[in-house]
Design a protein around this motif. Structure first.
Motif, PDB file in Angstrom:
ATOM      1  N   ASP A 166     -22.892 104.063  58.842  1.00  8.97           N
ATOM      2  CA  ASP A 166     -21.669 103.252  58.882  1.00  8.97           C
ATOM      3  C   ASP A 166     -20.624 104.016  59.694  1.00  8.97           C
ATOM      4  O   ASP A 166     -20.447 105.217  59.489  1.00  8.97           O
ATOM      5  CB  ASP A 166     -21.105 103.051  57.469  1.00  8.97           C
TER       6      ASP A 166
ATOM      7  N   HIS B  72     -25.028 108.882  54.000  1.00 12.99           N
ATOM      8  CA  HIS B  72     -23.723 109.198  53.431  1.00 12.99           C
ATOM      9  C   HIS B  72     -23.678 108.726  51.992  1.00 12.99           C
ATOM     10  O   HIS B  72     -24.501 107.917  51.562  1.00 12.99           O
ATOM     11  CB  HIS B  72     -22.583 108.612  54.262  1.00 12.99           C
TER      12      HIS B  72
ATOM     13  N   HIS C  18     -15.993 107.467  59.247  1.00 18.00           N
ATOM     14  CA  HIS C  18     -16.163 106.444  58.214  1.00 18.00           C
ATOM     15  C   HIS C  18     -15.233 106.840  57.071  1.00 18.00           C
ATOM     16  O   HIS C  18     -14.426 107.753  57.226  1.00 18.00           O
ATOM     17  CB  HIS C  18     -17.652 106.406  57.819  1.00 18.00           C
TER      18      HIS C  18
ATOM     19  N   HIS D 145     -22.227 106.697  49.917  1.00 15.49           N
ATOM     20  CA  HIS D 145     -21.662 105.424  49.466  1.00 15.49           C
ATOM     21  C   HIS D 145     -22.723 104.666  48.679  1.00 15.49           C
ATOM     22  O   HIS D 145     -23.919 104.746  48.985  1.00 15.49           O
ATOM     23  CB  HIS D 145     -21.198 104.574  50.664  1.00 15.49           C
TER      24      HIS D 145
ATOM     25  N   ASP E 113     -23.870 101.663  48.504  1.00 11.55           N
ATOM     26  CA  ASP E 113     -24.846 100.761  49.131  1.00 11.55           C
ATOM     27  C   ASP E 113     -25.873 101.509  49.976  1.00 11.55           C
ATOM     28  O   ASP E 113     -26.761 100.884  50.571  1.00 11.55           O
ATOM     29  CB  ASP E 113     -24.135  99.686  49.968  1.00 11.55           C
ATOM     30  N   HIS E 114     -25.776 102.841  50.014  1.00 10.37           N
ATOM     31  CA  HIS E 114     -26.763 103.652  50.736  1.00 10.37           C
ATOM     32  C   HIS E 114     -27.543 104.576  49.800  1.00 10.37           C
ATOM     33  O   HIS E 114     -28.433 105.290  50.264  1.00 10.37           O
ATOM     34  CB  HIS E 114     -26.079 104.459  51.855  1.00 10.37           C
TER      35      HIS E 114
HETATM   36 ZN   LIG Z   1     -20.422 103.376  53.950  1.00 11.47          ZN
END
Ligand SMILES: [Zn+2]
Length: 269
Positions: free
Chosen positions: A173, A59, A152, A61, A63-64
């Protein structure tokens, strides 16, 4: 399949750690599952980045995906990637140009992000981008891939990887959800997020507690449950005992450098 944890932190890195990133290796094929901040450096300790065949993003975001930026710079500007001899490298007519599999809208998001410093095509020039959208199934080398949309804060997909008779399920997540339980039914290894010390008390839910993660593993009848996406500021003994009680068997905690064989028995480090 051999799965190596490169980073297991939530949206802020552990001391010396990295956000989400998992190296998956099967029959000479190298896949990076998520590429959060700090992951590119950890990846380089394990494999040569030009040998990565594909990167799969669960996804959009930070941190990914944030380390797609340094990864892209390496693929584009490293001396070894240039067509002529430079910096001690002989020049190549076949620079590494890995696949990048990311949710629909990823290209637009990468362009939006990198145009801020005038490099709109950075990510798409470095990788071969393929956007996925929902329940598509893919084959990446010897690995079969399935997706399951999970709840999410942005469109997010749990990922199943199949190879050599084994199944590996990654929750990405998510808040508590039935879809993941069905999707992970009797999986060999469920790598599941356990971000929260307690459920969100306001607003929309978006993550799991360790007990919720263990419960998802029990209801899915997963053979093995490994918690991830938790901070080094969370009491790990508490998290493990909460998850194990809910799972009904010992749950494990991901840590940087942990290696899991699927199918397989036990862990080899
Ligand atoms: Zn996330």
């Amino acid at each position: 399949m051999r799965i190596t944890v490169l980073g297991k932190s939530p949206a802020w890195q552990d001391a010396g750690g990295a956000c989400s990133g998992y190296l998956v290796e099967e029959e000479g094929f190298t896949l990076l599952l998520d590429c959060g901040n700090g992951v590119f450096s950890k990846l380089r300790h394990r494999v040569d980045y030009v040998d990565v065949d594909a990167v799969l993003i669960s996804h959009l975001h930070a941190d990914h995906l944030l380390d797609l930026i340094p990864f892209s710079y390496a693929l584009r500007y490293a001396p070894r990637q240039q067509p002529v001899a430079v910096g001690g490298w002989p020049g190549t007519s076949r620079p590494a140009h890995p696949q990048l599999i990311a949710p629909k809208g990823a290209g637009e998001m990468f362009r939006h992000l990198t145009q801020c410093w005038g490099d709109e095509e950075l990510v798409e020039s470095a990788f071969r981008l393929h956007e996925y959208d929902g329940p598509d199934e893919l084959t990446l080398g010897p690995i079969g891939v399935r997706f399951c949309e999970v709840p999410h804060y942005t469109r997010t997909f749990a990922v199943e990887l199949r190879a050599g008779g084994g199944r590996f399920t990654y929750s990405a997540d998510c808040s508590p959800n039935e879809g993941l339980v069905s999707f992970a039914r009797e999986t060999d290894l469920l790598l599941i997020e356990a971000t929260l010390p307690r459920p969100e008390r306001t607003g929309k839910r978006g993550h799991l507690t360790p007990a919720e993660a263990g419960e998802h593993g029990r209801r899915a009848e997963a053979r093995r449950v490994v918690l991830t996406h938790f901070s080094d500021e969370l009491d790990s003994d508490w998290a493990q005992s909460e998850a194990s009680e809910a799972f009904g068997r010992p749950a494990e905690l991901a840590y940087e450098g942990a290696i899991y064989e699927v199918p397989g028995h036990g862990r080899c480090d």
